[in-house]
Motif scaffolding. Structure first.
Motif, PDB file in Angstrom:
ATOM      1  N   LYS A 249       0.830  -1.206   0.000  1.00  0.00           N
ATOM      2  CA  LYS A 249       0.000   0.000   0.000  1.00  0.00           C
ATOM      3  C   LYS A 249       0.865   1.257   0.000  1.00  0.00           C
ATOM      4  N   SER A 250       1.930   1.246   0.804  1.00  0.00           N
ATOM      5  CA  SER A 250       2.817   2.411   0.841  1.00  0.00           C
ATOM      6  C   SER A 250       3.455   2.649  -0.520  1.00  0.00           C
ATOM      7  N   LEU A 251       3.853   1.577  -1.201  1.00  0.00           N
ATOM      8  CA  LEU A 251       4.409   1.707  -2.548  1.00  0.00           C
ATOM      9  C   LEU A 251       3.375   2.295  -3.507  1.00  0.00           C
ATOM     10  N   MET A 252       2.173   1.761  -3.474  1.00  0.00           N
ATOM     11  CA  MET A 252       1.133   2.222  -4.390  1.00  0.00           C
ATOM     12  C   MET A 252       0.791   3.684  -4.124  1.00  0.00           C
ATOM     13  N   MET A 253       0.776   4.083  -2.862  1.00  0.00           N
ATOM     14  CA  MET A 253       0.482   5.474  -2.523  1.00  0.00           C
ATOM     15  C   MET A 253       1.597   6.400  -2.996  1.00  0.00           C
ATOM     16  N   ALA A 254       2.847   5.924  -2.911  1.00  0.00           N
ATOM     17  CA  ALA A 254       3.961   6.728  -3.407  1.00  0.00           C
ATOM     18  C   ALA A 254       3.863   6.924  -4.913  1.00  0.00           C
ATOM     19  N   MET A 255       3.389   5.896  -5.611  1.00  0.00           N
ATOM     20  CA  MET A 255       3.253   5.990  -7.068  1.00  0.00           C
ATOM     21  C   MET A 255       2.107   6.919  -7.476  1.00  0.00           C
ATOM     22  N   ALA A 256       0.985   6.807  -6.761  1.00  0.00           N
ATOM     23  CA  ALA A 256      -0.223   7.537  -7.147  1.00  0.00           C
ATOM     24  C   ALA A 256      -0.310   8.925  -6.551  1.00  0.00           C
ATOM     25  N   GLY A 257       0.382   9.131  -5.431  1.00  0.00           N
ATOM     26  CA  GLY A 257       0.142  10.316  -4.621  1.00  0.00           C
ATOM     27  C   GLY A 257      -0.921   9.942  -3.600  1.00  0.00           C
ATOM     28  N   PRO A 258      -0.634  10.085  -2.314  1.00  0.00           N
ATOM     29  CA  PRO A 258      -1.539   9.556  -1.274  1.00  0.00           C
ATOM     30  C   PRO A 258      -2.988   9.989  -1.424  1.00  0.00           C
ATOM     31  N   GLU A 259      -3.233  11.260  -1.697  1.00  0.00           N
ATOM     32  CA  GLU A 259      -4.612  11.753  -1.714  1.00  0.00           C
ATOM     33  C   GLU A 259      -5.419  11.164  -2.864  1.00  0.00           C
ATOM     34  N   THR A 260      -4.741  10.629  -3.865  1.00  0.00           N
ATOM     35  CA  THR A 260      -5.442   9.961  -4.971  1.00  0.00           C
ATOM     36  C   THR A 260      -6.237   8.762  -4.472  1.00  0.00           C
TER      37      THR A 260
ATOM     38  N   GLU B  70      11.758   8.690   2.139  1.00  0.00           N
ATOM     39  CA  GLU B  70      11.236  10.037   1.898  1.00  0.00           C
ATOM     40  C   GLU B  70       9.863  10.008   1.234  1.00  0.00           C
ATOM     41  N   SER B  71       9.550   8.938   0.519  1.00  0.00           N
ATOM     42  CA  SER B  71       8.246   8.825  -0.139  1.00  0.00           C
ATOM     43  C   SER B  71       7.122   8.550   0.853  1.00  0.00           C
ATOM     44  N   GLY B  72       7.468   8.227   2.094  1.00  0.00           N
ATOM     45  CA  GLY B  72       6.474   8.066   3.140  1.00  0.00           C
ATOM     46  C   GLY B  72       6.011   6.631   3.341  1.00  0.00           C
ATOM     47  N   THR B  73       5.445   6.366   4.522  1.00  0.00           N
ATOM     48  CA  THR B  73       4.874   5.057   4.839  1.00  0.00           C
ATOM     49  C   THR B  73       3.613   5.262   5.677  1.00  0.00           C
ATOM     50  N   ILE B  74       2.870   4.201   5.810  1.00  0.00           N
ATOM     51  CA  ILE B  74       1.589   4.255   6.513  1.00  0.00           C
ATOM     52  C   ILE B  74       1.790   4.271   8.020  1.00  0.00           C
ATOM     53  N   GLN B  75       1.083   5.186   8.673  1.00  0.00           N
ATOM     54  CA  GLN B  75       0.958   5.174  10.132  1.00  0.00           C
ATOM     55  C   GLN B  75      -0.475   4.774  10.458  1.00  0.00           C
ATOM     56  N   ASN B  76      -0.649   3.890  11.412  1.00  0.00           N
ATOM     57  CA  ASN B  76      -2.006   3.528  11.800  1.00  0.00           C
ATOM     58  C   ASN B  76      -2.065   3.183  13.279  1.00  0.00           C
ATOM     59  N   SER B  77      -3.282   3.042  13.749  1.00  0.00           N
ATOM     60  CA  SER B  77      -3.512   2.599  15.119  1.00  0.00           C
ATOM     61  C   SER B  77      -4.137   1.215  15.093  1.00  0.00           C
ATOM     62  N   HIS B  78      -3.941   0.490  16.186  1.00  0.00           N
ATOM     63  CA  HIS B  78      -4.650  -0.777  16.353  1.00  0.00           C
ATOM     64  C   HIS B  78      -5.532  -0.665  17.585  1.00  0.00           C
ATOM     65  N   TYR B  79      -6.556  -1.507  17.645  1.00  0.00           N
ATOM     66  CA  TYR B  79      -7.674  -1.259  18.525  1.00  0.00           C
ATOM     67  C   TYR B  79      -8.123  -2.513  19.275  1.00  0.00           C
ATOM     68  N   LEU B  80      -8.975  -2.285  20.262  1.00  0.00           N
ATOM     69  CA  LEU B  80      -9.593  -3.365  21.026  1.00  0.00           C
ATOM     70  C   LEU B  80     -11.103  -3.290  20.844  1.00  0.00           C
ATOM     71  N   GLY B  81     -11.708  -4.422  20.536  1.00  0.00           N
ATOM     72  CA  GLY B  81     -13.149  -4.480  20.337  1.00  0.00           C
ATOM     73  C   GLY B  81     -13.787  -5.525  21.226  1.00  0.00           C
ATOM     74  N   ILE B  82     -15.099  -5.409  21.396  1.00  0.00           N
ATOM     75  CA  ILE B  82     -15.877  -6.326  22.240  1.00  0.00           C
ATOM     76  C   ILE B  82     -16.967  -6.951  21.375  1.00  0.00           C
ATOM     77  N   PRO B  83     -17.102  -8.279  21.361  1.00  0.00           N
ATOM     78  CA  PRO B  83     -18.183  -8.905  20.602  1.00  0.00           C
ATOM     79  C   PRO B  83     -19.552  -8.499  21.148  1.00  0.00           C
ATOM     80  N   LYS B  84     -20.492  -8.366  20.260  1.00  0.00           N
ATOM     81  CA  LYS B  84     -21.839  -7.954  20.645  1.00  0.00           C
ATOM     82  C   LYS B  84     -22.465  -8.927  21.635  1.00  0.00           C
ATOM     83  N   HIS B  85     -22.112 -10.211  21.507  1.00  0.00           N
ATOM     84  CA  HIS B  85     -22.731 -11.228  22.352  1.00  0.00           C
ATOM     85  C   HIS B  85     -21.803 -11.719  23.464  1.00  0.00           C
ATOM     86  N   SER B  86     -20.811 -10.922  23.819  1.00  0.00           N
ATOM     87  CA  SER B  86     -20.016 -11.257  25.006  1.00  0.00           C
ATOM     88  C   SER B  86     -20.923 -11.249  26.231  1.00  0.00           C
ATOM     89  N   SER B  87     -20.738 -12.225  27.098  1.00  0.00           N
ATOM     90  CA  SER B  87     -21.525 -12.276  28.328  1.00  0.00           C
ATOM     91  C   SER B  87     -20.818 -11.582  29.485  1.00  0.00           C
TER      92      SER B  87
END
Length: 391
Positions: free
Chosen positions: A195-206, A287-304
């Motif tokens: 994804k980082s490669l493709m974004m560098a080729m296309a321009g991120p906002e594309t 210099e062409s940039g890379t992806i920064q992201n966050s990871h998360y914690l979720g709860i199943p709807k049917h957790s008891s």
């Protein structure tokens, strides 16, 4: 099948849980046993959970946390099977998720929430930060709680390479000049690199915003042509690819390739401390940039045991747990807390964390951070990489 399950009757938000005060939630959580499914492919992460999170939750909140291995498709298939069978109680109570998994779980209406407003430690989080409050172009809307924030890096050995390539074009030149010394893992980290490669080729906002088929077809074709031209110069002439990041790390440690990579910008220090990588290893963001992201914690709807899951998440978002997780000798995972919102004593403690030695300082790579793309891009890239490049 996903659409049919999403349309079945079931709970919406469990008001009975969220209408309670935090003190009532903690009281209800005490004495509970909960199960968390997460990726367990890194010993440092596993040790953080087993040696710190699990015993601390038991000691302070009387919550017994069992951590089991599973990620992505396994989480989705587990909850989808439960919904299809009509089970009213899930075998899972907590999950480490992000990106396409978050997207797929929302498609089948398998997540409990919105719940983040109920967490006391949410007060320390800047949900307006697009790298925190948005997951693969999706507003999280309280349906998952941020746990860590990282940026993709390439890792090389300074003893073998002094001037690493800074753009897709420079990388292509280097790969041709050094046959057999580069490859890409067929996993989440490898797809983030693509994804980082493709974004560098296309321009991120594309590529920002909702998934667009025409845009994907245009720029993925550029990417596949780029990779297939280089494929004969890859490790083992591109006839095979590592199946996981850990395999690529081992190839790098053995000197079989000159590059590995990581979604965690500070992992290089961690792997040196473990004795896996040579002391001369260094991580960098091109210099062409890379992806920064966050990871998360979720709860199943049917957790008891939703109350216990909420208490566990709130603890894992606490300044104490985030500080411990951020230590390079523990995990080195970036915090999701807005340090300026913390009490002065905690701000000082975060400032005193031992500095990075071989990883770039976060302030030096922030201007090269790219936002994650919509989840469909990751899903399509993973499938198409196998058919367009690996076969």
């Amino acid at each position: 099948m996903i659409l049919c399950v999403a349309c079945t009757d079931g709970d919406t938000t469990d008001d009975a849980v969220l209408d309670q005060s935090w003190e009532e939630i903690e009281d209800e959580a005490a004495g509970s046993s909960i199960t968390m499914m997460m990726w367990m492919g890194d010993p440092a992460i596993n040790d953080y959970m087993s040696d710190y999170v699990v015993p601390t939750l038991q000691e302070r909140h009387d919550i017994e946390l069992e951590v089991v291995s599973g990620q992505g498709n396994q989480i989705v298939s587990t909850l989808l099977s439960e919904l299809e069978s009509g089970r009213t109680s899930s075998q899972l109570d907590l999950m480490w998720i992000n990106g396409e998994t978050f997207f797929q779980l929302r498609e089948i209406d398998a997540l409990f929430g919105p719940f983040t407003d109920a967490l006391p430690h949410s007060a320390y989080v800047d949900y307006d930060d697009p790298f925190i409050g948005t997951d693969f172009q999706q507003p999280i809307e309280g349906m998952e709680a941020p746990w860590g924030n990282v940026q993709f890096t390439l890792i090389y050995d300074e003893a073998r390479l002094q001037d690493p390539p800074q753009s897709p074009e420079a990388l292509a030149d280097w790969v041709r000049d050094n046959p057999g010394q580069f490859t890409i893992p067929d996993d989440f980290t490898g797809m983030t690199f693509l994804k980082s490669l493709m974004m560098a080729m296309a321009g991120p906002e594309t590529l920002y915003g909702s998934f667009d088929e025409e845009t994907y077809e245009k720029w993925s074709r550029e990417l596949w042509d780029y990779l297939n031209e280089l494929k004969p110069y890859f490790w083992r002439s591109g006839q095979t690819f590592p199946g996981s990041l850990s395999e690529l790390h081992q190839l790098f440690a053995n000197g079989e390739v000159d590059f590995t990579m990581s979604n965690n910008d500070s992992e290089v220090d961690n792997k040196i401390a473990e004795g896996l990588f040579p002391e001369t290893s260094r991580a960098y963001v091109p210099e062409s940039g890379t992806i920064q992201n966050s990871h998360y914690l979720g709860i199943p709807k049917h957790s008891s045991s939703k109350e216990a899951a909420l208490v566990a998440i709130n603890f894992m978002m606490s300044p104490e747990a985030q500080l411990e997780k951020m230590r390079p000798d523990v995990w080195g995972d970036g915090t999701i807390l807005d340090i300026e919102r913390l009490p002065d004593e905690w701000q000082a403690r975060f400032e005193e964390i031992p500095g990075r030695e071989r990883a770039p300082e976060r302030e030096d790579i922030e201007d090269r951070a790219l936002q994650e793309l919509a989840p469909e891009y990751m899903i399509r890239l993973a499938d198409d990489f196998r058919s367009e490049v690996m076969e």
